[in-house]
Motif scaffolding. Structure first.
Motif, PDB file in Angstrom:
ATOM      1  N   ASN A  27     -11.848  11.318  -8.655  1.00  0.00           N
ATOM      2  CA  ASN A  27     -11.094  11.763  -9.826  1.00  0.00           C
ATOM      3  C   ASN A  27     -11.487  13.180 -10.190  1.00  0.00           C
ATOM      4  N   VAL A  28     -10.534  13.932 -10.694  1.00  0.00           N
ATOM      5  CA  VAL A  28     -10.858  15.204 -11.344  1.00  0.00           C
ATOM      6  C   VAL A  28     -11.414  14.831 -12.716  1.00  0.00           C
ATOM      7  N   VAL A  29     -12.526  15.479 -13.088  1.00  0.00           N
ATOM      8  CA  VAL A  29     -13.155  15.168 -14.380  1.00  0.00           C
ATOM      9  C   VAL A  29     -12.875  16.351 -15.307  1.00  0.00           C
ATOM     10  N   PHE A  30     -11.833  16.222 -16.129  1.00  0.00           N
ATOM     11  CA  PHE A  30     -11.325  17.391 -16.843  1.00  0.00           C
ATOM     12  C   PHE A  30     -12.066  17.641 -18.152  1.00  0.00           C
ATOM     13  N   SER A  31     -12.167  16.635 -19.003  1.00  0.00           N
ATOM     14  CA  SER A  31     -12.780  16.879 -20.320  1.00  0.00           C
ATOM     15  C   SER A  31     -12.985  15.575 -21.068  1.00  0.00           C
ATOM     16  N   ASP A  32     -13.723  15.663 -22.165  1.00  0.00           N
ATOM     17  CA  ASP A  32     -13.823  14.561 -23.118  1.00  0.00           C
ATOM     18  C   ASP A  32     -13.925  15.171 -24.516  1.00  0.00           C
ATOM     19  N   GLY A  33     -13.401  14.495 -25.503  1.00  0.00           N
ATOM     20  CA  GLY A  33     -13.515  14.988 -26.880  1.00  0.00           C
ATOM     21  C   GLY A  33     -12.150  15.243 -27.494  1.00  0.00           C
ATOM     22  N   ASN A  34     -12.187  15.560 -28.791  1.00  0.00           N
ATOM     23  CA  ASN A  34     -10.949  15.760 -29.540  1.00  0.00           C
ATOM     24  C   ASN A  34     -10.675  17.256 -29.715  1.00  0.00           C
ATOM     25  N   PRO A  35      -9.694  17.801 -28.975  1.00  0.00           N
ATOM     26  CA  PRO A  35      -9.469  19.251 -29.021  1.00  0.00           C
ATOM     27  C   PRO A  35      -9.056  19.755 -30.404  1.00  0.00           C
ATOM     28  N   SER A  36      -8.501  18.885 -31.240  1.00  0.00           N
ATOM     29  CA  SER A  36      -8.054  19.352 -32.566  1.00  0.00           C
ATOM     30  C   SER A  36      -9.213  19.510 -33.544  1.00  0.00           C
ATOM     31  N   THR A  37     -10.272  18.714 -33.372  1.00  0.00           N
ATOM     32  CA  THR A  37     -11.374  18.777 -34.351  1.00  0.00           C
ATOM     33  C   THR A  37     -12.635  19.437 -33.799  1.00  0.00           C
ATOM     34  N   ALA A  38     -12.744  19.570 -32.477  1.00  0.00           N
ATOM     35  CA  ALA A  38     -13.990  20.075 -31.876  1.00  0.00           C
ATOM     36  C   ALA A  38     -14.237  21.536 -32.235  1.00  0.00           C
ATOM     37  N   LYS A  39     -15.434  21.820 -32.740  1.00  0.00           N
ATOM     38  CA  LYS A  39     -15.815  23.211 -33.038  1.00  0.00           C
ATOM     39  C   LYS A  39     -16.719  23.770 -31.949  1.00  0.00           C
ATOM     40  N   ILE A  40     -17.227  22.873 -31.108  1.00  0.00           N
ATOM     41  CA  ILE A  40     -18.211  23.286 -30.111  1.00  0.00           C
ATOM     42  C   ILE A  40     -17.759  22.832 -28.722  1.00  0.00           C
ATOM     43  N   VAL A  41     -17.830  23.737 -27.747  1.00  0.00           N
ATOM     44  CA  VAL A  41     -17.583  23.347 -26.363  1.00  0.00           C
ATOM     45  C   VAL A  41     -18.936  23.215 -25.660  1.00  0.00           C
ATOM     46  N   PHE A  42     -19.212  22.047 -25.096  1.00  0.00           N
ATOM     47  CA  PHE A  42     -20.412  21.827 -24.291  1.00  0.00           C
ATOM     48  C   PHE A  42     -20.022  21.960 -22.820  1.00  0.00           C
ATOM     49  N   PHE A 108      -9.815  27.158 -14.681  1.00  0.00           N
ATOM     50  CA  PHE A 108      -9.659  25.986 -15.546  1.00  0.00           C
ATOM     51  C   PHE A 108     -10.657  26.035 -16.704  1.00  0.00           C
ATOM     52  N   LEU A 109     -11.890  26.427 -16.374  1.00  0.00           N
ATOM     53  CA  LEU A 109     -12.936  26.549 -17.399  1.00  0.00           C
ATOM     54  C   LEU A 109     -12.509  27.559 -18.464  1.00  0.00           C
ATOM     55  N   ASP A 110     -12.076  28.730 -18.007  1.00  0.00           N
ATOM     56  CA  ASP A 110     -11.674  29.789 -18.941  1.00  0.00           C
ATOM     57  C   ASP A 110     -10.472  29.345 -19.780  1.00  0.00           C
ATOM     58  N   ALA A 111      -9.530  28.665 -19.141  1.00  0.00           N
ATOM     59  CA  ALA A 111      -8.339  28.214 -19.893  1.00  0.00           C
ATOM     60  C   ALA A 111      -8.737  27.207 -20.972  1.00  0.00           C
ATOM     61  N   GLN A 112      -9.658  26.311 -20.653  1.00  0.00           N
ATOM     62  CA  GLN A 112     -10.094  25.320 -21.644  1.00  0.00           C
ATOM     63  C   GLN A 112     -10.724  26.013 -22.857  1.00  0.00           C
ATOM     64  N   ILE A 113     -11.580  26.998 -22.586  1.00  0.00           N
ATOM     65  CA  ILE A 113     -12.237  27.717 -23.690  1.00  0.00           C
ATOM     66  C   ILE A 113     -11.199  28.499 -24.499  1.00  0.00           C
ATOM     67  N   ASP A 114     -10.317  29.141 -23.780  1.00  0.00           N
ATOM     68  CA  ASP A 114      -9.286  29.956 -24.406  1.00  0.00           C
ATOM     69  C   ASP A 114      -8.389  29.123 -25.329  1.00  0.00           C
ATOM     70  N   ILE A 115      -8.087  27.907 -24.924  1.00  0.00           N
ATOM     71  CA  ILE A 115      -7.216  27.058 -25.752  1.00  0.00           C
ATOM     72  C   ILE A 115      -7.992  26.492 -26.950  1.00  0.00           C
ATOM     73  N   ILE A 116      -9.207  26.032 -26.709  1.00  0.00           N
ATOM     74  CA  ILE A 116     -10.000  25.447 -27.812  1.00  0.00           C
ATOM     75  C   ILE A 116     -10.440  26.524 -28.808  1.00  0.00           C
ATOM     76  N   LYS A 117     -10.779  27.711 -28.332  1.00  0.00           N
ATOM     77  CA  LYS A 117     -11.344  28.788 -29.173  1.00  0.00           C
ATOM     78  C   LYS A 117     -12.457  28.236 -30.072  1.00  0.00           C
ATOM     79  N   PRO A 118     -13.538  27.755 -29.445  1.00  0.00           N
ATOM     80  CA  PRO A 118     -14.587  27.098 -30.228  1.00  0.00           C
ATOM     81  C   PRO A 118     -15.385  28.076 -31.087  1.00  0.00           C
ATOM     82  N   GLU A 119     -16.076  27.536 -32.081  1.00  0.00           N
ATOM     83  CA  GLU A 119     -16.988  28.376 -32.874  1.00  0.00           C
ATOM     84  C   GLU A 119     -18.281  28.633 -32.109  1.00  0.00           C
ATOM     85  N   ALA A 120     -18.584  27.767 -31.156  1.00  0.00           N
ATOM     86  CA  ALA A 120     -19.768  27.992 -30.323  1.00  0.00           C
ATOM     87  C   ALA A 120     -19.602  27.324 -28.969  1.00  0.00           C
ATOM     88  N   ILE A 121     -20.274  27.918 -27.983  1.00  0.00           N
ATOM     89  CA  ILE A 121     -20.320  27.333 -26.639  1.00  0.00           C
ATOM     90  C   ILE A 121     -21.769  26.954 -26.356  1.00  0.00           C
TER      91      ILE A 121
END
Ligand code: URA
Length: 210
Positions: A27-42, A108-121
């Motif tokens: 399987n491709v392992v894309f992500s876990d978590g709620n993109p609407s509420t997440a402030k932090i990307v791990f 893919f990594l950059d796109a995920q960060i770009d879409i989430i725009k987290p307060e911290a990585i």
């Protein structure tokens, strides 16, 4: 909106054959978590065996240990974090991903960060760290961890911090002052206080995590 954009990226990622890992993954392992509420990307390294079977990051032994540390720090994995890996497919025998694999997956990594725009990585371990920062030989994880820095993704600056990878903590069980596990507790407390403030989890959540 974020979910819809991420869905488009997920679909592209799931059909990706840009590196040799496409041939061996379950399987491709894309992500876990709620993109609407997440402030932090791990960001971790790459999926392991259990992650590859389930298609979800950080669900094996290292992930379970991470869950314990997060719960103790008062960080909700479901609401506060969007969890991803540097490389989305499992390297055989859990070896470290190659430069070729990392660069094939980078969009893919950059796109995920770009879409989430987290307060911290949060960069979990050396592979994630080295994807954003060039280290000289004296800069080990032990020296770099726990310090806020700035990383740039697609021209946007983000607050970032490095922590130990939970797999390292599986091999280092000491809870003595200054041990990796104690430093992990300190680093997660710092992340919680800086990004999430002194919010307390609801009673219901505290019970679930207890
Ligand atoms: N280690 C990682 O870096 N990521 C996972 O998803 C699991 C283990």
């Amino acid at each position: 909106m974020k979910s819809q954009c991420l869905e488009i990226v997920r679909q592209k990622c799931e059909s990706c054959k840009a590196c040799p890992l496409a041939k061996t993954r379950n399987n491709v392992v894309f992500s876990d978590g709620n993109p609407s509420t997440a402030k932090i990307v791990f960001i971790g390294e790459a999926p392991g065996e259990v992650e590859d079977e389930m298609g979800i990051p950080f669900v094996g032994r290292a992930g379970q240990l991470m869950n314990e540390f997060l719960a103790e720090a008062g960080i909700s994995r479901e609401d506060d974090i969007y969890m991803i890996n540097t490389v989305k497919c499992r390297p055989p025998e859990n070896r470290v991903p190659t430069d070729e694999e990392k660069s094939a997956c980078r969009k893919f990594l950059d796109a995920q960060i770009d879409i989430i725009k987290p307060e911290a990585i949060v960069l979990c371990g050396a592979t994630a760290l080295k994807s954003f920062v060039e280290l000289d030989k004296k800069q080990t994880i032990s020296k770099v961890r726990g310090k806020w820095m700035t990383v740039t993704v697609d021209g946007v600056e983000y607050k970032a911090i490095t922590i130990f990878h939970p797999s390292y903590l599986l091999r280092n069980r000491s809870m003595e002052e200054g041990s990796p596990r104690r430093l992990m507790q300190q680093d997660l407390a710092e992340i919680k206080n800086t990004i999430l403030g002194d919010r307390v989890m609801s009673e219901e959540k505290e019970l679930v995590l207890a």
